[in-house]
Design an enzyme around this catalytic site. Structure first.
Site, PDB file in Angstrom:
ATOM      1  N   ASP A 193     -46.426  10.958  15.872  1.00  0.00           N
ATOM      2  CA  ASP A 193     -47.695  10.993  15.145  1.00  0.00           C
ATOM      3  C   ASP A 193     -48.793  11.564  16.042  1.00  0.00           C
ATOM      4  OD1 ASP A 193     -50.131  10.373  13.848  1.00  0.00           O
ATOM      5  OD2 ASP A 193     -49.196   8.700  12.796  1.00  0.00           O
ATOM      6  N   HIS A 242     -48.279  12.688  11.013  1.00  0.00           N
ATOM      7  CA  HIS A 242     -49.161  11.663  10.467  1.00  0.00           C
ATOM      8  C   HIS A 242     -49.199  11.802   8.952  1.00  0.00           C
ATOM      9  CE1 HIS A 242     -52.384   8.707  10.526  1.00  0.00           C
ATOM     10  NE2 HIS A 242     -53.059   9.476   9.683  1.00  0.00           N
TER      11      HIS A 242
END
Length: 464
Positions: free
Chosen positions: A356, A387
């Site tokens: 992420d 993300h």
């Protein structure tokens, strides 16, 4: 799409593509860290009590390189069986889709696209403010499957990110849920996504008061339908705050968080990689610029729109107010989404990615001790996904959508089985108690005082 949307999308794309061309050896660079389970100075000792040891604690891996991290329980075993059977975890992303920045950009920058039909409702709150509820009514309303064996459709409440941007993945989840028999509804905060700001008050990062009223209204409209909730990215602070404050009195049956921001204060203070920091900050400034005149009496709008970081923007908007200024510490005492996490009594699945680029490395943003100690919290950690991305080949939706809906299905089956077993146990206990009463009472004569004493002790035992 508003006129400035295309310019914002192009700017975000240009900044992110420039960031991809740069070498990034810094501490927060995603590509410079190892995966969970590897030994490194940042992740700590694997055999110790640090995050690396917790993320690689010997649990059996799931298909697709995913890992389920949770406290052992009957519900955890049920969820593990459901995930092992899930076809959504089997296919890995294509090589050109596996990059975390590309997955994140496709999620935030690409336009939503046509095809969804929304019916908007404005809900007036107790302080005369307004929030918006977008009910997804099409396409796919006909011929959809029921979400449970009883045929009663469940309501799926979707909470967008804290910046108020409606992304293509949120609508993709709603359309997939609509096909599978849910009633999807999207919650928009004050002043977000076309919702008018009728009072000079915006919703703080982790204040669930507006969400409470919205959920109460949804419960009024669908009193007998199960209610599930999903949050996206930074919107998880709102959902987790609600679950912690309401505890066992929550109307939600099950919840899921996609790429949640769990350590919010540290996330604001550390800052994001600069393309995302500037992009999210620019989006917020553009969204609030239309209310600049209305906000002049409450905040210093000049300082607000000159902010150079998300923390400075948040602190100016909610801490340095003209009427009731507070400190940064006090603000997070009331808005930390994990402040009442021990009171949560609803199963929560967090779908996160090890790469992420917005949240950072798992050792920094994932409080793994929460998932090891709290039986209501489950962490599904994947190797790739960016993300809120988790993309697959078109036209397939993001694999996180399928996993979340399968998780809700597993919860429904688990609770139904538990209720059935509890009912059988109660009937068996009642039958045995009746046999004992009929077998023992005729053998002796009891006085009224002793009879009252037995009844009183039975009531105490029953209500303990």
């Amino acid at each position: 799409m508003p006129p400035w949307g295309a310019a914002l999308a192009l700017l975000l794309a240009a900044l992110a593509l420039l960031a991809l061309r740069l070498r990034r050896p810094s501490r927060r660079a995603v590509g410079a860290r190892t995966l969970p389970g590897a030994r490194s100075e940042d992740h700590g000792e694997v055999d110790g009590g640090g995050p690396a040891g917790q993320l690689s604690d010997g649990r059996e891996p799931l298909p697709g390189g995913c890992r389920l991290i949770c406290k052992p329980s009957a519900l955890a075993q049920c969820l593990l069986r459901a995930l092992r059977r899930s076809a959504a975890l089997e296919p890995g992303p294509l090589p050109w889709l596996s990059g975390p920045h590309l997955q994140t950009l496709c999620h935030f920058v690409l336009p939503v696209g046509p095809g969804s039909e929304l019916a908007r409702e404005y809900l007036q709150l107790a302080d005369d403010g307004l929030v918006a509820l977008d009910w997804v009514v099409g396409p796919g309303a006909r011929g959809r499957r029921a979400t449970n064996a009883g045929g009663l459709p469940a309501v799926l409440l979707v909470i967008t990110n804290a910046w108020g941007r409606l992304t293509r993945n949120v609508l993709g989840l709603c359309l997939l849920a609509l096909e599978r028999g849910y009633y999807p509804v999207i919650f928009h905060r004050r002043g977000h996504h076309g919702c008018p700001l009728v009072s000079p008050r915006l919703q703080p990062f982790g204040d669930p008061s507006d969400l409470k009223e919205a959920i109460t209204y949804i419960r009024f409209r669908h009193p007998a339908a199960p209610l599930f909730a999903v949050s996206e990215g930074s919107g998880s602070a709102l959902l987790l705050s609600y679950l912690g404050e309401c505890g066992s009195s929550s109307y939600v049956t099950g919840a899921a968080c996609i790429s949640p921001v769990l350590r919010c204060r540290e996330w604001f203070e550390a800052g994001l990689p600069w393309p995302y920091e500037r992009g999210f900050l620019l989006h917020q400034k553009i969204a609030l610029s239309r209310y600049a005149t209305a906000l002049e009496d409450t905040v210093d709008t000049g300082k607000l729109f000159r902010s150079r970081s998300l923390r400075e923007f948040e602190e100016t908007l909610f801490c340095h107010t003209k009427s009731f200024p507070i400190s940064w510490d006090t603000y997070w005492d009331h808005n930390d989404p994990l402040r009442d996490v021990d009171e949560a009594a609803v199963p929560v699945l967090c779908v996160c990615s090890a790469d992420d680029p917005v949240c950072g490395p798992p050792s920094h943003f994932l409080p793994t001790e929460l998932f090891h100690s709290n039986p209501y919290f489950f962490l599904l950690l994947s190797r790739h996904g960016g993300h809120c991305g988790f993309l697959r080949q078109e036209p397939l939706p993001a694999w996180s959508h399928d996993v979340i809906l399968e998780y809700f299905r597993a919860l429904t089956d688990f609770f139904r089985t538990e209720e059935r077993m509890k009912g059988l146990s109660k009937r068996r206990a009642s039958f045995l108690a009746g046999r004992r009463r009929w077998g023992t009472l005729p053998k002796r004569e009891v006085s009224p005082s002793s009879s009252l004493e037995e009844i009183f002790s039975w009531k105490r035992s029953y209500t303990r």
